[in-house]
Design an enzyme around this catalytic site. Structure first.
Site, mmCIF file in Angstrom:
data_model
loop_
_atom_site.group_PDB
_atom_site.id
_atom_site.type_symbol
_atom_site.label_atom_id
_atom_site.label_comp_id
_atom_site.label_asym_id
_atom_site.label_seq_id
_atom_site.Cartn_x
_atom_site.Cartn_y
_atom_site.Cartn_z
ATOM 1 N N SER A 181 6.569 0.018 -40.228
ATOM 2 C CA SER A 181 5.610 0.102 -40.853
ATOM 3 C C SER A 181 5.243 1.887 -41.195
ATOM 4 C CB SER A 181 4.198 -0.406 -40.080
ATOM 5 O OG SER A 181 3.183 -0.098 -40.514
ATOM 6 N N TYR B 237 -1.388 -3.668 -33.479
ATOM 7 C CA TYR B 237 -0.393 -3.477 -34.423
ATOM 8 C C TYR B 237 0.290 -2.002 -34.454
ATOM 9 C CZ TYR B 237 1.443 -3.906 -39.307
ATOM 10 O OH TYR B 237 2.349 -3.800 -40.573
HETATM 11 P P1 NAP Z 1 2.377 -11.864 -44.549
HETATM 12 O O1 NAP Z 1 2.571 -11.997 -45.945
HETATM 13 O O2 NAP Z 1 1.173 -12.043 -43.932
HETATM 14 O O3 NAP Z 1 3.532 -12.611 -44.223
HETATM 15 C C1 NAP Z 1 3.893 -12.739 -42.779
HETATM 16 C C2 NAP Z 1 5.029 -13.585 -42.565
HETATM 17 O O4 NAP Z 1 5.260 -13.755 -41.082
HETATM 18 C C3 NAP Z 1 5.126 -14.974 -42.946
HETATM 19 O O5 NAP Z 1 5.943 -15.777 -43.405
HETATM 20 C C4 NAP Z 1 4.501 -15.760 -41.821
HETATM 21 O O6 NAP Z 1 4.796 -17.058 -41.575
HETATM 22 C C5 NAP Z 1 5.317 -14.953 -40.452
HETATM 23 N N1 NAP Z 1 4.816 -15.151 -39.341
HETATM 24 C C6 NAP Z 1 3.473 -14.941 -38.923
HETATM 25 N N2 NAP Z 1 3.379 -15.405 -37.754
HETATM 26 C C7 NAP Z 1 4.600 -15.990 -37.205
HETATM 27 C C8 NAP Z 1 4.994 -16.630 -36.011
HETATM 28 N N3 NAP Z 1 3.986 -16.753 -35.021
HETATM 29 N N4 NAP Z 1 6.146 -17.223 -36.172
HETATM 30 C C9 NAP Z 1 7.015 -17.236 -37.167
HETATM 31 N N5 NAP Z 1 6.703 -16.659 -38.320
HETATM 32 C C10 NAP Z 1 5.291 -15.984 -38.190
HETATM 33 O O7 NAP Z 1 2.885 -10.510 -44.241
HETATM 34 P P2 NAP Z 1 3.718 -9.346 -44.916
HETATM 35 O O8 NAP Z 1 2.913 -8.364 -45.476
HETATM 36 O O9 NAP Z 1 4.712 -9.844 -45.670
HETATM 37 O O10 NAP Z 1 4.473 -8.612 -43.585
HETATM 38 C C11 NAP Z 1 5.888 -8.827 -43.468
HETATM 39 C C12 NAP Z 1 6.170 -7.829 -42.244
HETATM 40 O O11 NAP Z 1 6.263 -6.488 -43.141
HETATM 41 C C13 NAP Z 1 5.464 -7.811 -40.999
HETATM 42 O O12 NAP Z 1 6.172 -7.236 -40.091
HETATM 43 C C14 NAP Z 1 4.422 -6.521 -41.322
HETATM 44 O O13 NAP Z 1 3.959 -5.899 -40.122
HETATM 45 C C15 NAP Z 1 5.073 -5.644 -42.171
HETATM 46 N N6 NAP Z 1 4.584 -4.595 -42.858
HETATM 47 C C16 NAP Z 1 3.764 -5.077 -43.931
HETATM 48 C C17 NAP Z 1 3.105 -4.127 -44.818
HETATM 49 C C18 NAP Z 1 2.180 -4.534 -45.806
HETATM 50 O O14 NAP Z 1 1.476 -3.719 -46.320
HETATM 51 N N7 NAP Z 1 2.083 -5.743 -46.389
HETATM 52 C C19 NAP Z 1 3.453 -2.584 -44.570
HETATM 53 C C20 NAP Z 1 4.239 -2.425 -43.413
HETATM 54 C C21 NAP Z 1 4.799 -3.460 -42.907
HETATM 55 P P3 NAP Z 1 3.812 -18.369 -42.341
HETATM 56 O O15 NAP Z 1 3.767 -18.347 -43.530
HETATM 57 O O16 NAP Z 1 4.587 -19.598 -41.677
HETATM 58 O O17 NAP Z 1 2.526 -18.066 -41.421
#
Ligand code: NAP
Length: 251
Positions: A143, A156
């Site tokens: 991130s 986080y």
């Molecule tokens: P998101 O839309 O909230 O999706 C999160 C994903 O993680 C979902 O598939 C969820 O599955 C899964 N998950 C959450 N808790 C879990 C658990 N206990 N066991 C197994 N799976 C779990 O988030 P996103 O934005 O796509 O983020 C994905 C990754 O990118 C994360 O590591 C986040 O920190 C990172 N990231 C995001 C951003 C951003 O701007 N969005 C920026 C930098 C990094 P369910 O649907 O089953 O809950």
């Protein structure tokens, strides 16, 4: 040239593939030829449809990575699907927001368990398997908060700094044994994770104005970096954290 980036015959395990960035990465890897094992806490039918529409094969594994023994079981189940895992994408992640002085122990451990502890456990278990095969690619999702402090997200930020450190630590041990460990650091991406800050008009405007490319990222924006780090094209790339951020870190 295409064969350099081809993932034909490879199997990729992608955590958090139900939606958001993990779904985009799963579809991107499938487009390059990989079979996908997608992981989420509930049905991944939407991702199955998208992967199959992209011409890929999809296997679903349900696992709650917040649980202590989940990662070890998931690793065994994933290896059992096709006999091998060639690519691991540690993408599942959660965020909790509160002022640091009021941040609860429960929120702290919930975030650390999924974003950091499970990433280590799954890397260790799938890493062992890749070391036996003398081949494998691990891609951790870091991130901007692997570098910066963020606001009201202490767990986080700590977990994402840890992901960057773990990426380098594992790369140092495994690079000479055929296993590449790298990370992608997405910038500000439009997913459920960031919905609250996009709904905050002034915060949204500030963030957008600081992104040189002038827009939030999308799950599709990560596909090229993920295919690169999963493919032979990155065979001499180790312990690298690749920003895919529309220029955020340069501004
Ligand atoms: P998101 O839309 O909230 O999706 C999160 C994903 O993680 C979902 O598939 C969820 O599955 C899964 N998950 C959450 N808790 C879990 C658990 N206990 N066991 C197994 N799976 C779990 O988030 P996103 O934005 O796509 O983020 C994905 C990754 O990118 C994360 O590591 C986040 O920190 C990172 N990231 C995001 C951003 C951003 O701007 N969005 C920026 C930098 C990094 P369910 O649907 O089953 O809950």
């Amino acid at each position: 040239m295409n064969s350099l980036f081809s993932l034909e015959g490879k199997t990729a395990l992608v955590t958090g593939a139900s939606r958001g960035l993990g779904q985009g990465i799963a579809v991107g890897l499938a487009k390059a030829g990989a079979d996908i094992i997608g992981v989420g806490t509930r049905s991944l039918e939407n991702t199955r449809k998208e992967v199959e529409a992209a011409g890929g094969t999809f296997y679903e594994l349900i696992s709650d990575l917040s649980k202590e023994d989940a990662a070890e079981k998931l690793a065994a189940d994933a290896i059992a699907v096709k006999g091998r895992v060639d690519v691991l994408v540690n993408n599942a992640g959660i965020i909790r927001r509160s002022e640091a002085e009021n941040f609860s122990n429960d929120d702290w451990f919930d975030v650390i368990n999924v974003n950091q502890h499970a990433v280590f456990q799954l890397s260790r278990e799938i890493g062992k398997h890749m070391l036996e095969n003398q081949s494998g690619k691990i891609i951790n999702i870091a991130s901007m908060l692997s570098y910066q402090g963020g606001l009201k997200v202490p767990a986080y930020t700590a977990s994402k700094h840890a992901v960057a450190g773990l990426t380098k630590s594992l790369a140092n041990e495994w690079s000479s044994k055929g296993v590449n460990v790298n990370a992608i650091a997405p910038g500000y991406m439009a997913t459920d994770n960031t919905a609250p800050i996009r709904e905050d008009e002034s915060r949204n405007a500030y963030i957008t104005s600081r992104i040189p490319q002038g827009r939030w990222g999308t799950p599709e924006d990560l596909q090229g970096a993920a295919v690169f780090l999963a493919s032979d094209a990155s065979d001499y790339v180790n312990g690298h954290v690749l920003n895919v951020d529309g220029g955020w870190m340069s501004s």
